[in-house]
Design a protein around this motif. Structure first.
Motif, PDB file in Angstrom:
ATOM      1  N   LYS A  25       5.743  53.048  46.549  1.00  0.00           N
ATOM      2  CA  LYS A  25       4.919  54.138  46.681  1.00  0.00           C
ATOM      3  C   LYS A  25       4.851  55.015  45.434  1.00  0.00           C
ATOM      4  CE  LYS A  25       5.170  54.019  51.856  1.00  0.00           C
ATOM      5  NZ  LYS A  25       5.399  54.786  53.085  1.00  0.00           N
ATOM      6  N   VAL A  26       5.724  54.559  44.390  1.00  0.00           N
ATOM      7  CA  VAL A  26       5.554  55.467  43.262  1.00  0.00           C
ATOM      8  C   VAL A  26       4.375  55.119  42.624  1.00  0.00           C
ATOM      9  CG1 VAL A  26       6.769  55.746  40.862  1.00  0.00           C
ATOM     10  CG2 VAL A  26       8.293  55.328  42.808  1.00  0.00           C
ATOM     11  N   LYS A  27       3.559  56.368  42.013  1.00  0.00           N
ATOM     12  CA  LYS A  27       2.160  56.299  41.698  1.00  0.00           C
ATOM     13  C   LYS A  27       1.991  55.441  40.306  1.00  0.00           C
ATOM     14  CE  LYS A  27       1.660  60.879  43.331  1.00  0.00           C
ATOM     15  NZ  LYS A  27       1.405  62.492  43.001  1.00  0.00           N
ATOM     16  N   ASN A  28       3.005  55.406  39.534  1.00  0.00           N
ATOM     17  CA  ASN A  28       2.813  54.542  38.239  1.00  0.00           C
ATOM     18  C   ASN A  28       3.473  53.300  38.442  1.00  0.00           C
ATOM     19  OD1 ASN A  28       2.732  53.364  35.795  1.00  0.00           O
ATOM     20  ND2 ASN A  28       3.627  55.141  34.775  1.00  0.00           N
ATOM     21  N   ILE A  29       3.020  52.316  38.912  1.00  0.00           N
ATOM     22  CA  ILE A  29       3.683  51.168  39.426  1.00  0.00           C
ATOM     23  C   ILE A  29       4.131  50.357  37.965  1.00  0.00           C
ATOM     24  CG2 ILE A  29       1.583  49.614  38.788  1.00  0.00           C
ATOM     25  CD1 ILE A  29       4.078  49.213  41.792  1.00  0.00           C
ATOM     26  N   LEU A  75      20.775  64.660  32.493  1.00  0.00           N
ATOM     27  CA  LEU A  75      20.929  65.123  33.933  1.00  0.00           C
ATOM     28  C   LEU A  75      19.954  66.490  33.855  1.00  0.00           C
ATOM     29  CD1 LEU A  75      24.504  64.071  34.918  1.00  0.00           C
ATOM     30  CD2 LEU A  75      22.128  62.954  35.466  1.00  0.00           C
ATOM     31  N   ASN A  76      20.285  67.231  33.086  1.00  0.00           N
ATOM     32  CA  ASN A  76      19.882  68.771  33.029  1.00  0.00           C
ATOM     33  C   ASN A  76      18.394  68.736  32.989  1.00  0.00           C
ATOM     34  OD1 ASN A  76      22.380  69.977  33.674  1.00  0.00           O
ATOM     35  ND2 ASN A  76      22.758  70.453  31.522  1.00  0.00           N
ATOM     36  N   LYS A  77      17.857  67.851  31.991  1.00  0.00           N
ATOM     37  CA  LYS A  77      16.582  67.962  31.695  1.00  0.00           C
ATOM     38  C   LYS A  77      15.686  67.149  32.831  1.00  0.00           C
ATOM     39  CE  LYS A  77      13.323  65.662  28.282  1.00  0.00           C
ATOM     40  NZ  LYS A  77      13.291  64.840  27.067  1.00  0.00           N
ATOM     41  N   ASN A  78      16.340  66.397  33.843  1.00  0.00           N
ATOM     42  CA  ASN A  78      15.682  65.935  34.861  1.00  0.00           C
ATOM     43  C   ASN A  78      15.959  66.442  36.098  1.00  0.00           C
ATOM     44  OD1 ASN A  78      14.124  63.144  33.766  1.00  0.00           O
ATOM     45  ND2 ASN A  78      15.956  63.630  32.551  1.00  0.00           N
ATOM     46  N   GLY A  79      16.527  67.590  36.182  1.00  0.00           N
ATOM     47  CA  GLY A  79      17.003  68.418  37.310  1.00  0.00           C
ATOM     48  C   GLY A  79      18.007  67.829  38.069  1.00  0.00           C
ATOM     49  N   ALA A  80      19.128  67.172  37.526  1.00  0.00           N
ATOM     50  CA  ALA A  80      20.119  66.893  38.187  1.00  0.00           C
ATOM     51  C   ALA A  80      21.376  67.449  37.610  1.00  0.00           C
ATOM     52  CB  ALA A  80      20.279  65.063  38.155  1.00  0.00           C
ATOM     53  N   VAL A 118      19.810  58.986  51.488  1.00  0.00           N
ATOM     54  CA  VAL A 118      18.944  60.128  51.540  1.00  0.00           C
ATOM     55  C   VAL A 118      17.734  59.660  51.307  1.00  0.00           C
ATOM     56  CG1 VAL A 118      18.528  62.257  50.050  1.00  0.00           C
ATOM     57  CG2 VAL A 118      20.787  61.520  50.751  1.00  0.00           C
ATOM     58  N   SER A 119      16.678  60.161  52.372  1.00  0.00           N
ATOM     59  CA  SER A 119      15.301  59.839  52.122  1.00  0.00           C
ATOM     60  C   SER A 119      14.512  60.858  50.922  1.00  0.00           C
ATOM     61  CB  SER A 119      14.634  60.070  53.266  1.00  0.00           C
ATOM     62  OG  SER A 119      15.344  58.949  54.410  1.00  0.00           O
ATOM     63  N   LEU A 120      13.932  60.590  50.224  1.00  0.00           N
ATOM     64  CA  LEU A 120      13.246  61.451  49.291  1.00  0.00           C
ATOM     65  C   LEU A 120      11.590  61.647  49.480  1.00  0.00           C
ATOM     66  CD1 LEU A 120      15.051  60.707  45.846  1.00  0.00           C
ATOM     67  CD2 LEU A 120      15.516  62.334  47.589  1.00  0.00           C
ATOM     68  N   ASP A 121      11.109  62.659  49.267  1.00  0.00           N
ATOM     69  CA  ASP A 121       9.429  62.562  49.350  1.00  0.00           C
ATOM     70  C   ASP A 121       8.852  62.111  47.954  1.00  0.00           C
ATOM     71  OD1 ASP A 121       9.835  64.776  47.309  1.00  0.00           O
ATOM     72  OD2 ASP A 121       9.561  66.296  48.752  1.00  0.00           O
ATOM     73  N   GLN A 122       7.787  62.144  47.948  1.00  0.00           N
ATOM     74  CA  GLN A 122       7.229  61.459  46.745  1.00  0.00           C
ATOM     75  C   GLN A 122       7.486  62.147  45.513  1.00  0.00           C
ATOM     76  OE1 GLN A 122       5.188  58.550  46.918  1.00  0.00           O
ATOM     77  NE2 GLN A 122       5.816  58.536  44.850  1.00  0.00           N
ATOM     78  N   GLU A 123       7.426  63.490  45.394  1.00  0.00           N
ATOM     79  CA  GLU A 123       7.828  63.982  44.427  1.00  0.00           C
ATOM     80  C   GLU A 123       9.183  63.923  43.701  1.00  0.00           C
ATOM     81  OE1 GLU A 123       8.115  68.723  42.565  1.00  0.00           O
ATOM     82  OE2 GLU A 123       7.459  68.246  44.567  1.00  0.00           O
ATOM     83  N   HIS A 124      10.207  63.915  44.724  1.00  0.00           N
ATOM     84  CA  HIS A 124      11.673  63.680  44.309  1.00  0.00           C
ATOM     85  C   HIS A 124      11.701  62.122  43.936  1.00  0.00           C
ATOM     86  CE1 HIS A 124      12.775  67.447  46.746  1.00  0.00           C
ATOM     87  NE2 HIS A 124      12.772  67.859  45.290  1.00  0.00           N
ATOM     88  N   LEU A 125      11.018  61.246  44.494  1.00  0.00           N
ATOM     89  CA  LEU A 125      11.073  59.986  44.091  1.00  0.00           C
ATOM     90  C   LEU A 125      10.679  59.700  42.800  1.00  0.00           C
ATOM     91  CD1 LEU A 125      12.072  57.395  45.715  1.00  0.00           C
ATOM     92  CD2 LEU A 125       9.565  57.088  46.329  1.00  0.00           C
ATOM     93  N   ASP A 126       9.583  60.124  42.240  1.00  0.00           N
ATOM     94  CA  ASP A 126       9.118  60.170  40.971  1.00  0.00           C
ATOM     95  C   ASP A 126       9.996  60.806  39.998  1.00  0.00           C
ATOM     96  OD1 ASP A 126       6.855  58.929  41.887  1.00  0.00           O
ATOM     97  OD2 ASP A 126       5.585  60.998  41.832  1.00  0.00           O
ATOM     98  N   ALA A 127      10.801  61.953  40.503  1.00  0.00           N
ATOM     99  CA  ALA A 127      11.716  62.561  39.597  1.00  0.00           C
ATOM    100  C   ALA A 127      13.010  61.673  39.419  1.00  0.00           C
ATOM    101  CB  ALA A 127      12.112  63.948  40.132  1.00  0.00           C
ATOM    102  N   ALA A 128      13.300  61.034  40.635  1.00  0.00           N
ATOM    103  CA  ALA A 128      14.489  60.064  40.507  1.00  0.00           C
ATOM    104  C   ALA A 128      14.143  58.860  39.763  1.00  0.00           C
ATOM    105  CB  ALA A 128      14.871  59.471  41.782  1.00  0.00           C
ATOM    106  N   LEU A 129      13.138  58.279  39.640  1.00  0.00           N
ATOM    107  CA  LEU A 129      12.470  57.090  38.652  1.00  0.00           C
ATOM    108  C   LEU A 129      12.759  57.721  37.163  1.00  0.00           C
ATOM    109  CD1 LEU A 129      11.593  54.372  38.197  1.00  0.00           C
ATOM    110  CD2 LEU A 129       9.146  55.216  38.460  1.00  0.00           C
ATOM    111  N   ALA A 130      12.288  58.750  36.983  1.00  0.00           N
ATOM    112  CA  ALA A 130      11.824  59.284  35.286  1.00  0.00           C
ATOM    113  C   ALA A 130      13.425  59.439  35.075  1.00  0.00           C
ATOM    114  CB  ALA A 130      11.356  60.927  35.276  1.00  0.00           C
ATOM    115  N   LEU A 131      14.581  59.840  35.901  1.00  0.00           N
ATOM    116  CA  LEU A 131      15.789  60.253  35.226  1.00  0.00           C
ATOM    117  C   LEU A 131      16.540  58.582  35.042  1.00  0.00           C
ATOM    118  CD1 LEU A 131      18.413  61.771  34.801  1.00  0.00           C
ATOM    119  CD2 LEU A 131      18.605  61.924  37.212  1.00  0.00           C
TER     120      LEU A 131
END
Length: 294
Positions: free
Chosen positions: A64-68, A167-172, A260-273
């Motif tokens: 379900k990540v927007k950018n396949i 990690l810091n750059k990507n909110g982790a 842990v279940s993530l919403d779309q915004e956090h899922l996108d952020a996890a992928l970016a990290l």
């Protein structure tokens, strides 16, 4: 997601692990030496054999990540990072000349077959000529998921700084006290072609595995994982080989005890990290405890 009620969902391949502190030494540390950091696997009087389907990080989880294109790039980065790690270990154990290092020659053949860039191969060999140390980090990302980062580096301090920056750059951020969220297990992988799950279950009972998982590799090819106690991995691997099974890999991995279940915004952020970490040449493997989409 449908999971057998007898099994507490386990999913490998993307990190899970130690305390947020950096674990490092002047000499390479094999993951097996870290077993004491994790809750031992205690078998009941009668050993159960669990059967389940597993989802790989970077595959169905990201449907379900927007950018396949992202998940495909992530899988490719993971594959090349894994090859770089294998090259470094092979060079350290047998030298940089594939003519005299059978393990290195085998790894290089795999790299070429998967179209790994020559520059990346040369960089991995060059870095492997330096003294290398292995280290593990644990981080917590947006939404509360855990991420384990395994590195093999010639400069632990510099690597620590760079991992922390990403990690810091990507909110982790690095975290501590999370070792009880994971369990270390041995994982022996075989191609799934021509092997039904019924046959895999029979094999698992025969060789002494504790769990069987149906999953996919970085390129979407089906495979079967035989999960076992860390001390019994060698026996399981040898027994499968004696039964005519082709072994793709046998490694120690970390399995999350909670998800842990993530919403779309956090899922996108996890992928970016994970993509950013995958581009770091020192990063070998990653595990996470993100709940796959049902």
């Amino acid at each position: 997601m449908l999971w057998p009620t007898v099994l507490k969902a386990l999913r490998p391949r993307f990190l899970t692990v130690t305390s947020g502190r950096l674990l490092a030494s002047k000499e390479p540390v094999h993951p097996s030496t870290l077993c004491g950091l994790y809750t031992p696997w205690k078998s009941p009087p009668v050993r159960p054999l669990w059967l389940c389907s597993a989802l790989r990080a970077g595959h169905n989880k990201w449907s379900k990540v927007k950018n396949i294109k992202g998940p495909k790039d992530l899988a490719r980065n993971k594959l090349f990072s894994r090859f770089a790690w294998m090259i470094k270990l092979a060079v350290k154990e047998g030298g940089p000349n594939p003519d005299f290092n059978v393990n290195l020659a085998r790894v290089l053949e795999q790299c070429k077959a998967k179209n790994m860039p020559k520059g990346s191969i040369d960089t991995a060999i060059k870095k492997a000529k330096k003294p290398l140390s292995q280290a593990l980090f644990i981080a917590r990302g947006p939404g509360g998921y855990l991420l384990i980062i395994e590195v093999l580096t010639d400069n632990v301090s510099l690597c620590h700084v760079e991992i922390k920056r990403l990690l810091n750059k990507n909110g982790a951020k690095l975290t501590e006290g999370a070792h009880h969220f994971v369990t270390q297990k041995g994982v022996v992988v075989v191609p799934a072609q021509n092997i039904s799950m019924e046959r895999a279950l029979e094999l698992a009972i025969e060789v002494g595995a504790e769990d069987v998982q149906e999953t996919e590799d970085e390129e979407g090819q089906p495979q079967i994982q035989f999960i076992c106690d860390t001390k019994g991995m060698g026996m399981v691997k040898t027994s499968l080989q004696d039964l005519g099974m082709q072994i793709t890999s046998s490694e120690l991995e970390y399995f999350p005890n909670t998800f842990v279940s993530l919403d779309q915004e956090h899922l996108d952020a996890a992928l970016a990290l994970m993509e950013a970490l995958g581009e770091n040449p020192d990063v070998c493997r990653l595990w996470d405890n993100i709940q796959a989409n049902s």
